[in-house]
Design a protein around this motif. Structure first.
Motif, PDB file in Angstrom:
ATOM      1  N   GLN A   1       4.426   6.851   6.629  1.00 53.04           N
ATOM      2  CA  GLN A   1       3.206   7.639   6.800  1.00 53.04           C
ATOM      3  C   GLN A   1       3.386   8.718   7.864  1.00 53.04           C
ATOM      4  O   GLN A   1       3.026   9.878   7.660  1.00 53.04           O
ATOM      5  CB  GLN A   1       2.044   6.718   7.177  1.00 53.04           C
ATOM      6  CG  GLN A   1       0.710   7.439   7.328  1.00 53.04           C
ATOM      7  CD  GLN A   1      -0.349   6.510   7.869  1.00 53.04           C
ATOM      8  OE1 GLN A   1      -0.162   5.865   8.891  1.00 53.04           O
ATOM      9  NE2 GLN A   1      -1.489   6.439   7.160  1.00 53.04           N
TER      10      GLN A   1
ATOM     11  N   VAL B   1       1.955   7.280  -1.232  1.00 57.94           N
ATOM     12  CA  VAL B   1       2.743   8.350  -1.841  1.00 57.94           C
ATOM     13  C   VAL B   1       1.915   9.076  -2.895  1.00 57.94           C
ATOM     14  O   VAL B   1       1.924  10.320  -2.974  1.00 57.94           O
ATOM     15  CB  VAL B   1       4.039   7.783  -2.450  1.00 57.94           C
ATOM     16  CG1 VAL B   1       4.791   8.861  -3.226  1.00 57.94           C
ATOM     17  CG2 VAL B   1       4.920   7.187  -1.364  1.00 57.94           C
ATOM     18  N   SER B   2       1.171   8.329  -3.694  1.00 58.06           N
ATOM     19  CA  SER B   2       0.326   8.965  -4.719  1.00 58.06           C
ATOM     20  C   SER B   2      -0.747   9.836  -4.079  1.00 58.06           C
ATOM     21  O   SER B   2      -1.062  10.920  -4.574  1.00 58.06           O
ATOM     22  CB  SER B   2      -0.330   7.880  -5.586  1.00 58.06           C
ATOM     23  OG  SER B   2       0.646   7.113  -6.268  1.00 58.06           O
ATOM     24  N   GLU B   3      -1.285   9.371  -2.972  1.00 55.58           N
ATOM     25  CA  GLU B   3      -2.340  10.124  -2.296  1.00 55.58           C
ATOM     26  C   GLU B   3      -1.827  11.476  -1.794  1.00 55.58           C
ATOM     27  O   GLU B   3      -2.481  12.510  -1.987  1.00 55.58           O
ATOM     28  CB  GLU B   3      -2.884   9.304  -1.126  1.00 55.58           C
ATOM     29  CG  GLU B   3      -4.001  10.003  -0.358  1.00 55.58           C
ATOM     30  CD  GLU B   3      -4.458   9.180   0.842  1.00 55.58           C
ATOM     31  OE1 GLU B   3      -5.614   9.339   1.251  1.00 55.58           O
ATOM     32  OE2 GLU B   3      -3.629   8.395   1.372  1.00 55.58           O
TER      33      GLU B   3
ATOM     34  N   TYR C   1      10.104   9.508  -4.177  1.00 56.44           N
ATOM     35  CA  TYR C   1      10.067   8.134  -3.645  1.00 56.44           C
ATOM     36  C   TYR C   1      11.022   7.257  -4.424  1.00 56.44           C
ATOM     37  O   TYR C   1      10.907   7.132  -5.657  1.00 56.44           O
ATOM     38  CB  TYR C   1       8.641   7.598  -3.725  1.00 56.44           C
ATOM     39  CG  TYR C   1       8.498   6.156  -3.247  1.00 56.44           C
ATOM     40  CD1 TYR C   1       8.637   5.824  -1.908  1.00 56.44           C
ATOM     41  CD2 TYR C   1       8.221   5.146  -4.168  1.00 56.44           C
ATOM     42  CE1 TYR C   1       8.506   4.516  -1.484  1.00 56.44           C
ATOM     43  CE2 TYR C   1       8.077   3.834  -3.753  1.00 56.44           C
ATOM     44  CZ  TYR C   1       8.217   3.522  -2.411  1.00 56.44           C
ATOM     45  OH  TYR C   1       8.089   2.224  -1.997  1.00 56.44           O
TER      46      TYR C   1
ATOM     47  N   ARG D   1       4.934  17.569  -2.098  1.00 56.13           N
ATOM     48  CA  ARG D   1       5.969  17.149  -3.051  1.00 56.13           C
ATOM     49  C   ARG D   1       6.810  16.039  -2.424  1.00 56.13           C
ATOM     50  O   ARG D   1       7.551  16.278  -1.461  1.00 56.13           O
ATOM     51  CB  ARG D   1       6.844  18.334  -3.438  1.00 56.13           C
ATOM     52  CG  ARG D   1       6.098  19.395  -4.256  1.00 56.13           C
ATOM     53  CD  ARG D   1       7.026  20.518  -4.639  1.00 56.13           C
ATOM     54  NE  ARG D   1       7.429  21.302  -3.480  1.00 56.13           N
ATOM     55  CZ  ARG D   1       8.422  22.186  -3.480  1.00 56.13           C
ATOM     56  NH1 ARG D   1       9.152  22.366  -4.587  1.00 56.13           N
ATOM     57  NH2 ARG D   1       8.706  22.872  -2.393  1.00 56.13           N
TER      58      ARG D   1
ATOM     59  N   ASP E   1       0.812  -1.217   0.000  1.00 54.41           N
ATOM     60  CA  ASP E   1       0.000   0.000   0.000  1.00 54.41           C
ATOM     61  C   ASP E   1       0.848   1.271   0.000  1.00 54.41           C
ATOM     62  O   ASP E   1       0.295   2.385  -0.093  1.00 54.41           O
ATOM     63  CB  ASP E   1      -0.911   0.026   1.234  1.00 54.41           C
ATOM     64  CG  ASP E   1      -1.889  -1.129   1.242  1.00 54.41           C
ATOM     65  OD1 ASP E   1      -2.426  -1.441   0.166  1.00 54.41           O
ATOM     66  OD2 ASP E   1      -2.114  -1.728   2.322  1.00 54.41           O
TER      67      ASP E   1
ATOM     68  N   ARG F   1       0.785  13.070  -2.857  1.00 54.21           N
ATOM     69  CA  ARG F   1       1.140  13.904  -4.013  1.00 54.21           C
ATOM     70  C   ARG F   1      -0.092  14.596  -4.567  1.00 54.21           C
ATOM     71  O   ARG F   1      -0.053  15.775  -4.917  1.00 54.21           O
ATOM     72  CB  ARG F   1       1.797  13.045  -5.092  1.00 54.21           C
ATOM     73  CG  ARG F   1       3.253  12.668  -4.796  1.00 54.21           C
ATOM     74  CD  ARG F   1       3.766  11.681  -5.830  1.00 54.21           C
ATOM     75  NE  ARG F   1       5.191  11.387  -5.627  1.00 54.21           N
ATOM     76  CZ  ARG F   1       5.846  10.413  -6.263  1.00 54.21           C
ATOM     77  NH1 ARG F   1       5.182   9.643  -7.156  1.00 54.21           N
ATOM     78  NH2 ARG F   1       7.127  10.208  -6.033  1.00 54.21           N
ATOM     79  N   GLU F   2      -1.195  13.880  -4.665  1.00 55.00           N
ATOM     80  CA  GLU F   2      -2.431  14.475  -5.154  1.00 55.00           C
ATOM     81  C   GLU F   2      -2.918  15.571  -4.220  1.00 55.00           C
ATOM     82  O   GLU F   2      -3.594  16.511  -4.653  1.00 55.00           O
ATOM     83  CB  GLU F   2      -3.506  13.396  -5.300  1.00 55.00           C
ATOM     84  CG  GLU F   2      -3.216  12.398  -6.409  1.00 55.00           C
ATOM     85  CD  GLU F   2      -4.232  11.274  -6.452  1.00 55.00           C
ATOM     86  OE1 GLU F   2      -5.158  11.288  -5.593  1.00 55.00           O
ATOM     87  OE2 GLU F   2      -4.113  10.392  -7.320  1.00 55.00           O
TER      88      GLU F   2
ATOM     89  N   PRO G   1       3.051   2.634  -2.275  1.00 56.37           N
ATOM     90  CA  PRO G   1       2.949   3.501  -3.465  1.00 56.37           C
ATOM     91  C   PRO G   1       1.635   4.281  -3.511  1.00 56.37           C
ATOM     92  O   PRO G   1       1.614   5.449  -3.923  1.00 56.37           O
ATOM     93  CB  PRO G   1       3.058   2.511  -4.631  1.00 56.37           C
ATOM     94  CG  PRO G   1       3.843   1.365  -4.067  1.00 56.37           C
ATOM     95  CD  PRO G   1       3.373   1.238  -2.648  1.00 56.37           C
ATOM     96  N   ALA G   2       0.540   3.650  -3.064  1.00 57.34           N
ATOM     97  CA  ALA G   2      -0.743   4.352  -3.048  1.00 57.34           C
ATOM     98  C   ALA G   2      -0.711   5.505  -2.055  1.00 57.34           C
ATOM     99  O   ALA G   2      -1.303   6.569  -2.301  1.00 57.34           O
ATOM    100  CB  ALA G   2      -1.873   3.373  -2.701  1.00 57.34           C
TER     101      ALA G   2
END
Length: 381
Positions: free
Chosen positions: A292, A257-259, A269, A266, A252, A261-262, A254-255
């Motif tokens: 986290q 990090v994407s969250e 990773y 900044r 989980d 970022r959205e 990568p998700a």
């Protein structure tokens, strides 16, 4: 005193009945040979039966019953069993003065009866006195021994009960600490994102309608996710397994990090892990929580600053986690001193790492704040 079990009570009556049975057999032999008559036998056995009945109150009235049954032995040999049991019972109460009085009465009854039945010689008196002394001393000593044994058993039970209560308290304290860490790890991340977007809506006046709706949607989605994760965490309290409930995994990350970022953070990773499929689930879960919490801290104390997440390691060695962010983070001293929220997350993560046999450190490195963790990556067959 602790109540006796039915078996223990029966054993005492059996012991007290042995002299009654033996004397009864003796009287039957005497009567059969016309040596004595029924009246003497009936009186002896009746007094013995009375002694057995009196034993019922020996724990409520130990001194009275001990003296009473001792006096019965003057006219009844069959009452000696009840007298002996009553004296032992009195001695277990450790009332020295009353035990001495009851023992003296029984000793006088024994010596007097033996002296009268065996003849009026000085040798008989000496033998009776010695035998009576040994008998009474053995009975009192056995009573004191029984009391000591019971005290030891009671002390051991109290110790075990105390240890059990202490164990329960430690378990409760540990569970409360675990829940506090889990709640912090789960909610701090979500709430920091909410705070970031709510602050943008409150202070920026140049946002278009679409941007406002997008920020509101992020706030709504994260508020909903926070409630779901809170419900899941609290629901784990109802599980028999203290680690029950949904738990994040390394997959989980990568998700996550994407969250963020959205959400506008900044984040760089980089992962240089080898054989990730062999990473134990527990270690992966702790890696997720460490990243986290580090991202949450950076978002709270250095908003807008870039963050770098680096992972390295291999199976059989260790997994290294390094999270850095630019200046703006308070000094390391401020995150580990009091009970405020500024240090709670990193302290909790340090405990997580310690449970796995690893380490977690945080420090200022020039114009950067660094969180580093090293967790053992044990090879599992």
């Amino acid at each position: 005193m602790r109540p006796l079990t039915g078996r223990q009570e029966l054993l005492r009556y059996v012991i007290a009945s042995v002299p009654l049975v033996l004397v009864g057999v003796g009287w039957a032999f005497v009567i059969a040979n016309d040596i004595a008559g029924w009246p003497e036998a009936a009186l002896d056995l009746s007094l013995g039966a009375v002694g057995l009945v009196l034993l019922r109150w020996r724990r409520r009235l130990p001194f009275t019953i001990a003296v009473g049954t001792a006096l019965l032995t003057i006219g009844s040999g069959s009452a000696t069993g009840a007298a002996y049991v009553a004296l032992v019972s009195l001695a277990t109460h450790r009332d020295g003065r009353r035990t001495a009085v009851a023992a003296a009465v029984l000793w006088l009854a024994f010596v007097g009866t033996t002296f009268v039945d065996s003849g009026w010689g000085s040798t008989t008196l000496v033998v009776a006195a010695i035998a009576g002394t040994v008998l009474v001393a053995c009975l009192v000593g056995f009573g004191l021994y029984r009391r000591s044994t019971r005290d030891l058993e009671l002390s051991e039970e109290r110790r075990q009960e105390s240890e059990r209560r202490d164990g329960l308290e430690r378990a409760r304290a540990g569970e409360r600490a675990r829940i506090a860490r889990e709640m912090h790890d789960v909610l701090a991340h979500r709430l920091s994102i909410l705070s970031l977007h709510a602050g943008a809506l409150a202070h920026r006046t140049d946002l278009t309608g679409d941007e406002v709706r997008q920020a509101a949607a992020v706030i709504r989605d994260n508020a909903h996710a926070s409630l779901e994760e809170l419900r899941s965490t609290l629901g784990s309290l109802r599980e028999e397994d203290p680690l029950g409930g949904p738990q994040p995994s390394f997959d989980d990350l990568p998700a996550l990090v994407s969250e963020v970022r959205e959400a506008g953070q900044r984040v760089g990773y980089r992962s240089a892990l080898e054989h990730v499929e062999q990473l134990p689930p527990q270690v992966g879960r702790h890696v997720y929580r460490i990243v986290q919490e580090a991202l949450t801290n950076a978002r709270k104390h250095a908003p807008g600053a870039p963050v770098t997440v680096e992972l390295s390691g291999a199976s059989g060695t260790s997994i290294e986690v390094r999270v850095t962010n630019a200046a703006g983070r308070p000094s390391a001293a401020s995150v580990s001193s009091d009970g405020s929220s500024d240090g709670l997350g990193l302290i909790g993560l340090g405990e997580r790492a310690a449970l796995l046999g690893g380490t977690l450190t945080h420090h200022n490195d020039g114009d950067r704040f660094v969180v580093e963790a090293s967790l053992p990556w044990t090879v599992t067959e």
